[in-house]
Design a protein around this motif. Structure first.
Motif, PDB file in Angstrom:
ATOM      1  N   LEU A  39      23.319  23.360  25.193  1.00  0.00           N
ATOM      2  CA  LEU A  39      21.542  22.724  25.237  1.00  0.00           C
ATOM      3  C   LEU A  39      20.881  23.541  26.130  1.00  0.00           C
ATOM      4  N   TYR A  40      21.650  23.597  27.331  1.00  0.00           N
ATOM      5  CA  TYR A  40      20.859  24.363  28.213  1.00  0.00           C
ATOM      6  C   TYR A  40      19.883  25.325  27.743  1.00  0.00           C
ATOM      7  N   TRP A  41      20.770  26.552  26.909  1.00  0.00           N
ATOM      8  CA  TRP A  41      19.170  27.481  26.226  1.00  0.00           C
ATOM      9  C   TRP A  41      18.356  26.877  25.951  1.00  0.00           C
ATOM     10  N   HIS A  42      18.101  26.116  25.842  1.00  0.00           N
ATOM     11  CA  HIS A  42      16.508  25.013  25.107  1.00  0.00           C
ATOM     12  C   HIS A  42      15.976  24.306  26.360  1.00  0.00           C
ATOM     13  N   PHE A  43      16.382  23.566  27.200  1.00  0.00           N
ATOM     14  CA  PHE A  43      16.342  22.875  28.062  1.00  0.00           C
ATOM     15  C   PHE A  43      17.261  23.413  29.805  1.00  0.00           C
ATOM     16  N   SER A  44      16.137  23.555  30.588  1.00  0.00           N
ATOM     17  CA  SER A  44      17.265  23.773  31.560  1.00  0.00           C
ATOM     18  C   SER A  44      17.662  23.035  33.102  1.00  0.00           C
ATOM     19  N   SER A  45      17.616  22.170  33.078  1.00  0.00           N
ATOM     20  CA  SER A  45      18.326  20.590  33.534  1.00  0.00           C
ATOM     21  C   SER A  45      17.744  19.365  32.476  1.00  0.00           C
ATOM     22  N   LYS A  46      18.247  18.480  32.868  1.00  0.00           N
ATOM     23  CA  LYS A  46      17.922  17.061  31.636  1.00  0.00           C
ATOM     24  C   LYS A  46      16.446  16.973  32.485  1.00  0.00           C
ATOM     25  N   GLN A  47      16.360  16.913  33.531  1.00  0.00           N
ATOM     26  CA  GLN A  47      14.754  16.813  33.954  1.00  0.00           C
ATOM     27  C   GLN A  47      14.005  17.069  33.259  1.00  0.00           C
ATOM     28  N   GLU A  48      13.689  18.027  32.507  1.00  0.00           N
ATOM     29  CA  GLU A  48      12.858  19.043  32.195  1.00  0.00           C
ATOM     30  C   GLU A  48      12.846  18.821  30.377  1.00  0.00           C
ATOM     31  N   LEU A  49      14.414  17.910  29.806  1.00  0.00           N
ATOM     32  CA  LEU A  49      14.090  17.686  27.989  1.00  0.00           C
ATOM     33  C   LEU A  49      13.618  16.027  28.438  1.00  0.00           C
ATOM     34  N   LEU A  50      13.779  15.625  29.711  1.00  0.00           N
ATOM     35  CA  LEU A  50      13.192  14.235  29.389  1.00  0.00           C
ATOM     36  C   LEU A  50      11.840  14.183  29.791  1.00  0.00           C
ATOM     37  N   ALA A  51      11.518  15.670  30.256  1.00  0.00           N
ATOM     38  CA  ALA A  51       9.478  15.343  29.918  1.00  0.00           C
ATOM     39  C   ALA A  51       8.991  15.129  28.492  1.00  0.00           C
ATOM     40  N   ALA A  52       9.950  16.711  28.393  1.00  0.00           N
ATOM     41  CA  ALA A  52       9.223  16.796  26.977  1.00  0.00           C
ATOM     42  C   ALA A  52       9.547  15.341  26.243  1.00  0.00           C
ATOM     43  N   LEU A  53      10.208  14.755  26.434  1.00  0.00           N
ATOM     44  CA  LEU A  53      10.469  13.333  25.798  1.00  0.00           C
ATOM     45  C   LEU A  53       9.789  12.829  26.186  1.00  0.00           C
ATOM     46  N   SER A  54       8.972  11.925  27.192  1.00  0.00           N
ATOM     47  CA  SER A  54       8.234  12.402  27.549  1.00  0.00           C
ATOM     48  C   SER A  54       6.333  12.634  26.787  1.00  0.00           C
ATOM     49  N   ASP A  55       6.365  14.201  27.168  1.00  0.00           N
ATOM     50  CA  ASP A  55       5.437  14.941  26.151  1.00  0.00           C
ATOM     51  C   ASP A  55       5.276  13.858  24.755  1.00  0.00           C
ATOM     52  N   ARG A  56       6.425  14.232  23.546  1.00  0.00           N
ATOM     53  CA  ARG A  56       6.598  13.703  22.704  1.00  0.00           C
ATOM     54  C   ARG A  56       6.037  12.148  22.849  1.00  0.00           C
ATOM     55  N   ILE A  57       6.582  11.049  23.757  1.00  0.00           N
ATOM     56  CA  ILE A  57       6.053   9.769  23.820  1.00  0.00           C
ATOM     57  C   ILE A  57       4.390   9.642  23.821  1.00  0.00           C
ATOM     58  N   THR A  58       3.806  10.399  24.844  1.00  0.00           N
ATOM     59  CA  THR A  58       2.525  10.527  24.548  1.00  0.00           C
ATOM     60  C   THR A  58       1.734  11.436  24.021  1.00  0.00           C
ATOM     61  N   ALA A  59       2.182  12.365  23.798  1.00  0.00           N
ATOM     62  CA  ALA A  59       1.160  13.429  22.936  1.00  0.00           C
ATOM     63  C   ALA A  59       0.360  12.755  21.524  1.00  0.00           C
ATOM     64  N   PRO A  60       0.501  11.887  21.066  1.00  0.00           N
ATOM     65  CA  PRO A  60      -0.507  11.452  20.257  1.00  0.00           C
ATOM     66  C   PRO A  60      -1.719  10.531  20.490  1.00  0.00           C
ATOM     67  N   LEU A  61      -1.928  10.953  22.119  1.00  0.00           N
ATOM     68  CA  LEU A  61      -2.951   9.721  22.229  1.00  0.00           C
ATOM     69  C   LEU A  61      -3.965  10.673  22.751  1.00  0.00           C
ATOM     70  N   ARG A  62      -3.122  12.544  22.675  1.00  0.00           N
ATOM     71  CA  ARG A  62      -4.184  13.058  23.509  1.00  0.00           C
ATOM     72  C   ARG A  62      -5.691  13.341  22.503  1.00  0.00           C
ATOM     73  N   ALA A  63      -5.619  12.738  21.004  1.00  0.00           N
ATOM     74  CA  ALA A  63      -6.593  12.723  19.510  1.00  0.00           C
ATOM     75  C   ALA A  63      -7.529  11.764  19.943  1.00  0.00           C
ATOM     76  N   VAL A  64      -6.830  10.833  20.602  1.00  0.00           N
ATOM     77  CA  VAL A  64      -8.088   9.276  21.222  1.00  0.00           C
ATOM     78  C   VAL A  64      -9.342   9.508  21.331  1.00  0.00           C
ATOM     79  N   ALA A  65      -9.918   8.981  20.605  1.00  0.00           N
ATOM     80  CA  ALA A  65     -11.251   8.536  20.965  1.00  0.00           C
ATOM     81  C   ALA A  65     -11.833   7.297  21.245  1.00  0.00           C
ATOM     82  N   ASP A  66     -10.828   6.755  21.958  1.00  0.00           N
ATOM     83  CA  ASP A  66     -11.249   5.190  21.798  1.00  0.00           C
ATOM     84  C   ASP A  66     -11.962   4.820  22.770  1.00  0.00           C
ATOM     85  N   ASP A  67     -12.614   3.497  22.908  1.00  0.00           N
ATOM     86  CA  ASP A  67     -12.836   2.696  24.081  1.00  0.00           C
ATOM     87  C   ASP A  67     -11.562   2.628  25.112  1.00  0.00           C
ATOM     88  N   VAL A  68     -12.159   2.212  26.610  1.00  0.00           N
ATOM     89  CA  VAL A  68     -10.959   1.807  27.456  1.00  0.00           C
ATOM     90  C   VAL A  68      -9.872   1.302  26.953  1.00  0.00           C
TER      91      VAL A  68
END
Length: 189
Positions: free
Chosen positions: A47-76
């Motif tokens: 797995l360390y070929w793809h992610f240097s640490s578990k923290q890097e993997l968790l950050a990538a998962l966090s990004d996947r969870i929130t990535a759909p929000l990049r294109a949202v242009a809603d009110d607050v």
């Protein structure tokens, strides 16, 4: 087949896909590199070929969870609800995003989207308000997810009430509109 050869069939995306599936199955506390590797039928070191640490993997998962929000242009308020709902998409999603955010890991898609919504609404201090909103959303969603888990295991105290989601939107909306401040009044006008 050696682990090095077996790991060649996996890439960052497939490792993250498996990790998210396992997050849903076992939760953040039991999500380990060893468990992910076993699901992929590779040695944990592969797995360390793809992610240097578990923290890097968790950050990538966090990004996947929130990535759909990049294109949202809603009110607050509708955007804040979308952020919360994205955190609810995965078991312990709120805790995962909270922990990576606390360590300054991963992207800040949700916070950036909130800041932009606040700018469009003409809010004072949109950057600071976006930080405050994100902290509130993460805290609220983590609290609700933990209570839902406790309820599902029968571990919630009777004093905690019967329903972890009772009043969920009302309390959430109250916090968001209070923190958004002038943005709400200007967008309502």
């Amino acid at each position: 087949m050696t682990p090095e050869h077996n790991s060649a069939r996996h890439d960052r995306d497939s490792v993250a896909d498996v990790a998210l599936a396992l997050l849903d199955e076992v939760g953040l506390a039991d999500l380990s590199m060893r468990r992910i590797a076993a699901r992929l039928d590779v040695q944990p070191s592969a797995l360390y070929w793809h992610f240097s640490s578990k923290q890097e993997l968790l950050a990538a998962l966090s990004d996947r969870i929130t990535a759909p929000l990049r294109a949202v242009a809603d009110d607050v308020l509708p955007l804040a609800r979308r952020v919360r709902d994205a955190l609810f998409t995965y078991r312990d999603g709120a805790e995962l995003v909270l922990s990576t955010s606390a360590l300054g890991l991963g992207s800040s898609y949700a916070q950036s989207a909130l800041e932009e919504a606040l700018r469009r609404a003409g809010a004072d201090d949109p950057q600071d308000r976006a930080v405050a909103l994100m902290h509130f959303i993460l805290g609220h969603a983590t609290l609700v997810q933990q209570r839902m888990h406790a309820d599902s295991y029968g571990a919630a105290s009777p004093a905690a009430g019967d329903d972890a989601t009772a009043g969920l939107d009302r309390i959430f909306d109250l916090g968001i509109t209070a923190l958004a401040g002038s943005a709400r009044s200007r967008s309502a006008a």
